[in-house]
Structures are given as C-alpha cells and as structure tokens.
Design a protein around this motif. Structure first.
Motif, mmCIF file in Angstrom:
data_model
loop_
_atom_site.group_PDB
_atom_site.id
_atom_site.type_symbol
_atom_site.label_atom_id
_atom_site.label_comp_id
_atom_site.label_asym_id
_atom_site.label_seq_id
_atom_site.Cartn_x
_atom_site.Cartn_y
_atom_site.Cartn_z
ATOM 1 N N ARG A 79 0.816 -1.188 0.146
ATOM 2 C CA ARG A 79 -0.044 -0.047 -0.125
ATOM 3 C C ARG A 79 0.913 1.412 0.045
ATOM 4 N NH1 ARG A 79 -4.631 -0.300 4.485
ATOM 5 N NH2 ARG A 79 -5.499 -1.399 2.525
ATOM 6 N N SER A 80 0.971 1.884 -1.162
ATOM 7 C CA SER A 80 2.024 3.109 -1.128
ATOM 8 C C SER A 80 1.170 3.995 -2.380
ATOM 9 C CB SER A 80 3.153 2.471 -1.923
ATOM 10 O OG SER A 80 3.050 1.804 -3.221
ATOM 11 N N ALA A 81 1.800 5.139 -2.175
ATOM 12 C CA ALA A 81 1.388 6.488 -2.941
ATOM 13 C C ALA A 81 2.188 7.586 -2.925
ATOM 14 C CB ALA A 81 -0.047 6.849 -2.472
ATOM 15 N N VAL A 82 2.157 8.159 -4.101
ATOM 16 C CA VAL A 82 2.872 9.652 -4.012
ATOM 17 C C VAL A 82 1.933 10.776 -4.112
ATOM 18 C CG1 VAL A 82 4.500 10.846 -5.737
ATOM 19 C CG2 VAL A 82 4.771 8.308 -5.500
ATOM 20 N N ALA A 83 2.246 11.810 -3.266
ATOM 21 C CA ALA A 83 1.377 12.909 -3.207
ATOM 22 C C ALA A 83 2.081 14.106 -3.806
ATOM 23 C CB ALA A 83 0.999 13.070 -1.647
ATOM 24 N N ASP A 84 1.595 15.036 -4.726
ATOM 25 C CA ASP A 84 2.364 16.049 -5.140
ATOM 26 C C ASP A 84 2.031 16.984 -4.220
ATOM 27 O OD1 ASP A 84 2.502 14.717 -7.598
ATOM 28 O OD2 ASP A 84 0.680 15.452 -8.343
ATOM 29 N N SER A 85 1.502 17.176 -3.083
ATOM 30 C CA SER A 85 1.323 17.938 -2.065
ATOM 31 C C SER A 85 0.873 17.572 -0.600
ATOM 32 C CB SER A 85 0.489 19.333 -2.596
ATOM 33 O OG SER A 85 -0.659 18.973 -2.537
ATOM 34 N N LEU A 86 0.923 18.465 0.216
ATOM 35 C CA LEU A 86 0.543 17.997 1.357
ATOM 36 C C LEU A 86 -0.859 17.991 1.203
ATOM 37 C CD1 LEU A 86 2.794 19.642 4.137
ATOM 38 C CD2 LEU A 86 2.676 17.280 3.782
ATOM 39 N N ALA A 87 -1.459 18.889 0.766
ATOM 40 C CA ALA A 87 -2.906 18.909 0.679
ATOM 41 C C ALA A 87 -3.676 17.381 0.332
ATOM 42 C CB ALA A 87 -3.178 20.117 -0.347
ATOM 43 N N ASP A 88 -2.832 16.961 -0.583
ATOM 44 C CA ASP A 88 -3.364 15.440 -1.098
ATOM 45 C C ASP A 88 -3.507 14.489 -0.105
ATOM 46 O OD1 ASP A 88 -3.309 16.444 -3.530
ATOM 47 O OD2 ASP A 88 -1.262 15.457 -4.104
ATOM 48 N N PHE A 89 -2.774 14.759 1.079
ATOM 49 C CA PHE A 89 -3.209 13.647 2.233
ATOM 50 C C PHE A 89 -4.534 13.687 2.879
ATOM 51 C CE2 PHE A 89 1.422 13.539 2.267
ATOM 52 C CZ PHE A 89 1.819 12.477 2.641
ATOM 53 N N ALA A 90 -5.259 14.798 2.611
ATOM 54 C CA ALA A 90 -6.820 14.699 2.998
ATOM 55 C C ALA A 90 -7.504 13.812 1.968
ATOM 56 C CB ALA A 90 -7.181 16.052 2.931
ATOM 57 N N SER A 91 -7.048 13.536 1.111
ATOM 58 C CA SER A 91 -7.815 12.697 0.049
ATOM 59 C C SER A 91 -7.332 11.234 0.083
ATOM 60 C CB SER A 91 -7.881 13.237 -1.616
ATOM 61 O OG SER A 91 -8.078 14.389 -1.578
ATOM 62 N N MET A 92 -6.703 10.649 1.222
ATOM 63 C CA MET A 92 -6.353 9.546 1.336
ATOM 64 C C MET A 92 -7.410 8.625 1.531
ATOM 65 S SD MET A 92 -3.657 7.891 4.512
ATOM 66 C CE MET A 92 -2.747 9.338 4.137
ATOM 67 N N PRO A 93 -7.478 7.603 0.845
ATOM 68 C CA PRO A 93 -8.542 6.400 0.546
ATOM 69 C C PRO A 93 -8.892 5.948 2.095
ATOM 70 C CG PRO A 93 -6.822 5.730 -1.169
ATOM 71 C CD PRO A 93 -6.345 6.802 -0.300
ATOM 72 N N GLU A 94 -10.248 5.811 2.209
ATOM 73 C CA GLU A 94 -10.800 5.514 3.486
ATOM 74 C C GLU A 94 -10.342 4.265 4.093
ATOM 75 O OE1 GLU A 94 -15.353 5.076 5.654
ATOM 76 O OE2 GLU A 94 -14.868 6.337 3.716
ATOM 77 N N GLU A 95 -10.148 3.371 2.817
ATOM 78 C CA GLU A 95 -10.094 1.935 3.064
ATOM 79 C C GLU A 95 -8.493 1.781 3.857
ATOM 80 O OE1 GLU A 95 -9.446 2.201 -1.323
ATOM 81 O OE2 GLU A 95 -10.768 2.859 0.267
ATOM 82 N N TRP A 96 -7.602 2.554 3.502
ATOM 83 C CA TRP A 96 -6.452 2.580 4.146
ATOM 84 C C TRP A 96 -6.376 2.626 5.849
ATOM 85 C CZ3 TRP A 96 -1.659 5.195 1.463
ATOM 86 C CH2 TRP A 96 -1.442 4.803 0.421
ATOM 87 N N GLY A 97 -7.443 3.276 6.421
ATOM 88 C CA GLY A 97 -7.736 3.275 7.708
ATOM 89 C C GLY A 97 -6.877 4.414 8.501
ATOM 90 N N TYR A 98 -6.455 5.499 7.785
ATOM 91 C CA TYR A 98 -5.793 6.689 8.358
ATOM 92 C C TYR A 98 -6.442 8.008 8.407
ATOM 93 C CZ TYR A 98 -1.866 3.085 8.327
ATOM 94 O OH TYR A 98 -0.985 2.035 8.867
ATOM 95 N N PRO A 99 -6.557 8.800 9.253
ATOM 96 C CA PRO A 99 -7.144 9.849 9.192
ATOM 97 C C PRO A 99 -6.153 10.917 8.105
ATOM 98 C CG PRO A 99 -6.175 9.862 11.258
ATOM 99 C CD PRO A 99 -5.984 8.699 10.748
ATOM 100 N N GLY A 100 -6.308 11.147 7.053
ATOM 101 C CA GLY A 100 -5.510 11.722 6.202
ATOM 102 C C GLY A 100 -5.262 13.207 6.331
ATOM 103 N N ALA A 101 -6.300 13.864 6.749
ATOM 104 C CA ALA A 101 -6.546 15.312 7.147
ATOM 105 C C ALA A 101 -5.289 15.656 8.406
ATOM 106 C CB ALA A 101 -7.425 15.828 7.406
ATOM 107 N N THR A 102 -5.604 14.392 9.419
ATOM 108 C CA THR A 102 -4.616 14.556 10.265
ATOM 109 C C THR A 102 -3.054 14.549 10.220
ATOM 110 O OG1 THR A 102 -6.395 13.727 11.947
ATOM 111 C CG2 THR A 102 -4.495 13.695 12.814
ATOM 112 N N VAL A 103 -2.877 13.538 9.330
ATOM 113 C CA VAL A 103 -1.486 13.224 9.049
ATOM 114 C C VAL A 103 -0.876 14.676 8.153
ATOM 115 C CG1 VAL A 103 -0.009 11.765 7.421
ATOM 116 C CG2 VAL A 103 -1.981 10.860 8.714
ATOM 117 N N ARG A 104 -1.966 15.207 7.491
ATOM 118 C CA ARG A 104 -1.393 16.234 6.900
ATOM 119 C C ARG A 104 -1.022 17.374 7.740
ATOM 120 N NH1 ARG A 104 -6.352 19.064 4.798
ATOM 121 N NH2 ARG A 104 -6.609 19.384 7.143
ATOM 122 N N ASP A 105 -1.983 17.490 8.723
ATOM 123 C CA ASP A 105 -1.867 18.536 9.689
ATOM 124 C C ASP A 105 -0.507 18.341 10.635
ATOM 125 O OD1 ASP A 105 -3.888 19.832 8.927
ATOM 126 O OD2 ASP A 105 -5.379 19.134 10.414
#
Length: 454
Positions: A314-340
């Motif tokens: 399970r891996s991904a490349v994000a072009d910006s920190l803002a992209d973490f908020a769109s992390m797939p729900e099935e990954w099970g991580y709060p993407g917005a929290t990780v971004r912050d």
C-alpha cells in the motif's frame, strides 16, 4: 542408540554453532554439530556485516539495560573474532560506520559458514543435517549430551563433555513470540529462517537454565505491510531502513516515536501501537538522499519505494501535503490529521522548537514535494530474550550461591538462544554469535564440567 563421547556437541548450525564447532575442530578437539535444517547456516546466510559498538562505553550508552559483563565480553572478543574469520581465508573488509554509532566489517557470510562446515568435516568431525535434538542427557544435574532423531527416524544418543545450544532463538514460533515479545507479535512477518522455533529454549530450561527478561524485545525492521516475506531476497530489498529520516504515523494519525533512533527500534515501538501498522512518509529530499541511496558503505543503493510498490505494498506519491486529505478511506488513516501533523512538524523544526515526540538527529523539515507514503509493519529477525549466560557462554541457573546464579554443568549457550546482552536495544547480531560461539569453544577446550558440579 549409539554411544560416543565428544568434547563438544553443538545443537544448531548457524553463526554461533558453526563458529564454535569449527574452532574446536581446528584446535584438535572432537565435535558433532547437529542441525535440523537440510543445510547449516540459518539466518546468518541472509546477513553480511559483522559489527558492534566501538567501545564498551558506547555500547552501554545505546544499550543501558543490557548485562554489562556480556557487553564487555563482546567488545573484548570482537577483534579476535574478526581475525578468526580472516584466518580461514574469508574476506573481511575494512571497518565502516554502521547505524551511526557502530563499526564493523562487510563479510562474505556464506563463504564463512561454508568454510566452517568444510573445516569440521575435513578434520574428521561430524555434521548431521536434517536431525532434530529431542532431549538433553542429564545425569545428577550435569548435561552430558543429547538424544537426536536422525532423518531415517532412528534415534542416536550423543554423549559429550559440553553441549552448546545455538538454535537461533524462538522467532519462528508464533506462540512463543506472543508470550515473550508481545501478544501482537504472533501475527507479524518473519524476516529470518523458519527453523528457529525455541528448540534451544526448551532444551535449556529442561536442564535448569534460566530465561532472562520477558520484555527484552527483538531485532527486526519495518517492512511494507501486507507483503509476504516468504522469499528471503525480500529481507533486505524491502527493509524500510530510511524510516530514520521519515515520519511514522499510527492509525490515529499521530507520531509516537523518535524515528531517528533507528529503524530496528521503531519496529519494536510500532508493534505496540493499534493494529501494529503505520504510515511512513518521506519527501523528495529523503527519497533522493536515503530511499534510493546506499544505506551502508559498500552496499549499492536501490529505490526501496519502487521495490515496495512493485511488491504490492500500500503506497502512494502525493504531489502536495494537501493531497493527504484525500487518502483512501480503506487505508484506515485520518489523512487530514496526517497532513496537519506534517505541517506542524515542519513549522516546529524550522523555528528550532521541540517536536512531540522530539527527534534526536535528523531535524530537517519534510517539505519538498512530492511525498512518498508506504504502509509499514514490524517484521522480526531474532529475539533478544533467551537463556542467561556468562562471558564464557556457560548457561546460568536461578538457584545457587548468593549471587543468585550458578553455572549449569556441561551446558553452554550462544547466538540468539542466549539472552541478557540486549534489552530493547541492538548493536549487531552476527558479532555476538561469533564472539560467544568462540567463547563456548574456548570453554569446551579448556574447562571440565565436573568442576562446576562441586
């Protein structure tokens, strides 16, 4: 059953066992080495560096809760161990830094292991493969050998002055991992040979040897979660060594450990977090300087992110920190929290403040896009907990004199079967196996077990 008496019976043919058996054979002693796999070598065949701390003081700094006597013995015997390897005609390259504090040598480990086996056989001594040790021979509290089950199903009693347990620890047994490491350790991947399942632990305890601290921990690495390690080639290829320069988040989206203390320590910390999995995040700088670069001098660098991605992690490349908020729900991580949290970390280190948890070493921000995220999980290589020993590799029992320990007559222990050296810390695995394997050989050649029985 055939009776024979040898100077040393070695149970387990990994780094410690082969070193001990070859040294005894080289010195003219008699030895039988018993290995339950079809080929000796064990997990040492997957390693390539013999290293440890450069001084006792440094070892005590990184491993403050380990046995100081064993720490001193390791450092005292390290140079002799390196010279022993070289004396066999095995290449042992000049020393290089390891893990920031250590010092060690790249070694052709397979050449060394095969040379030890060949030496044993050429000196007329025996190596029994595909042979399981079922019990120790104990008479009046003294270990006098073992009973072994040969490949044809017949039993053989091998009598010996000394018996060395060097079966490689218990990381191959899920129940023992759960009991002595952590309940969640039953389900983590094994980054080692599958044969080390606690045979030495059970044999040693049956003769009175004492087991060390249950919470000693283990040596392992962060690996991509959900990826099978059935192929040993993945043990190194997929190890996420670069985590020391990245940020690791648990399933709540929070950091929980100083990643810079070392990937091997972070693996232990992640095991204790919910679901024992986490999101490892790096930026372009870390990718350039660490993910695709050489981890240790002399080892070519590879792009570990790409290797993990191709392996199905399970891996991904994000072009910006803002992209973490769109992390797939099935990954099970709060993407917005990780971004912050990444943004908070960057702001804090730029201002010179202390992060939570703070970082001892790499305090550079992760702010150069793109960002590389891999889901990580701990994998175990070998256990730190084991049978207690002294500097001569004698097994120790809890009952005895005022010191609280006595030597078990006739019984020696080395390698990952031995505990006490490390406690939730690590400074090399091959080096202790080599040093205490050679110490066991020295004991077998120079001491009488009968002296311990009085």
């Amino acid at each position: 059953m055939d009776d024979e008496t040898v100077d040393l019976l070695v149970v387990g043919g990994g780094m410690a066992g082969l070193s001990a058996a070859a040294r005894v054979a080289a010195e003219g002693g008699s030895v039988v080495l018993v290995e339950k796999a079809d080929r000796p070598g064990g997990s040492a065949r997957f390693a390539g560096f013999v290293w440890t701390a450069p001084t006792v003081e440094e070892l005590r700094r990184v491993n403050p809760d380990g046995d100081p006597e064993l720490a001193a013995a390791l450092l005292d015997g390290f140079a002799e161990g390196v010279e022993w390897i070289r004396s066999l005609g095995v290449e042992c390259r000049p020393p290089v830094p390891v893990l920031g504090f250590g010092r060690g040598h790249q070694v052709d480990t397979n050449h060394y292991l095969d040379t030890c086996e060949r030496l044993i056989r050429e000196r007329g001594q025996q190596v029994l493969t595909g042979t399981r040790t079922t019990s120790l021979v104990v008479e009046n509290g003294m270990v006098k050998g073992a009973v072994c089950l040969l490949p044809d199903g017949s039993e053989r009693r091998i009598e010996s002055r000394w018996t060395l347990l060097a079966t490689g620890g218990f990381q191959g047994d899920r129940a023992l991992r759960a009991e002595h490491v952590h309940p969640r350790a039953a389900d983590i991947e094994l980054r080692a040979n599958p044969h080390s399942r606690g045979d030495g632990l059970a044999l040693g305890r049956s003769a009175g040897a004492d087991f060390g601290a249950k919470d000693a921990g283990f040596y392992g690495h962060l690996m991509p979660a959900g990826v099978s390690l059935a192929d040993p080639a993945r043990f190194v290829d997929l190890a996420l060594y670069y985590s020391e320069h990245a940020l690791l988040f648990d399933t709540t989206g929070e950091r929980f450990v100083d990643e810079t203390v070392g990937d091997h320590l972070t693996a232990m910390a992640l095991l204790e977090r919910p679901q024992a999995r986490g999101l490892l995040v790096a930026d372009a700088r870390v990718h350039r300087e660490w993910i695709s670069a050489s981890y240790v001098a002399g080892i070519p660098g590879v792009d570990k992110f790409q290797l993990c991605h191709r392996a199905g992690a399970r891996s991904a490349v994000a072009d910006s920190l803002a992209d973490f908020a769109s992390m797939p729900e099935e990954w099970g991580y709060p993407g917005a929290t990780v971004r912050d949290r990444i943004a908070d970390f960057n702001a804090t280190v730029r201002s010179g403040g202390a992060t939570t948890p703070d970082r001892l070493l790499d305090r550079q921000p992760l702010d150069e896009p793109p960002f590389y995220a891999v889901e990580a999980a701990p994998a175990i290589t070998f256990t730190f907990g084991g049978l207690l020993i002294d500097a001569g590799a004698h097994a120790l029992s809890a009952d005895g004199d005022g010191a609280g320990r006595r030597r078990v007559p006739g019984q020696l222990v080395a390698g990952a079967d031995a505990g006490g050296l490390y406690r939730r810390a690590y400074a090399g695995g091959l080096a202790p196996a080599l040093v205490f394997g050679l110490a066991a050989a020295r004991t077998a050649l120079t001491e009488s077990p009968a002296d311990l029985a009085h």
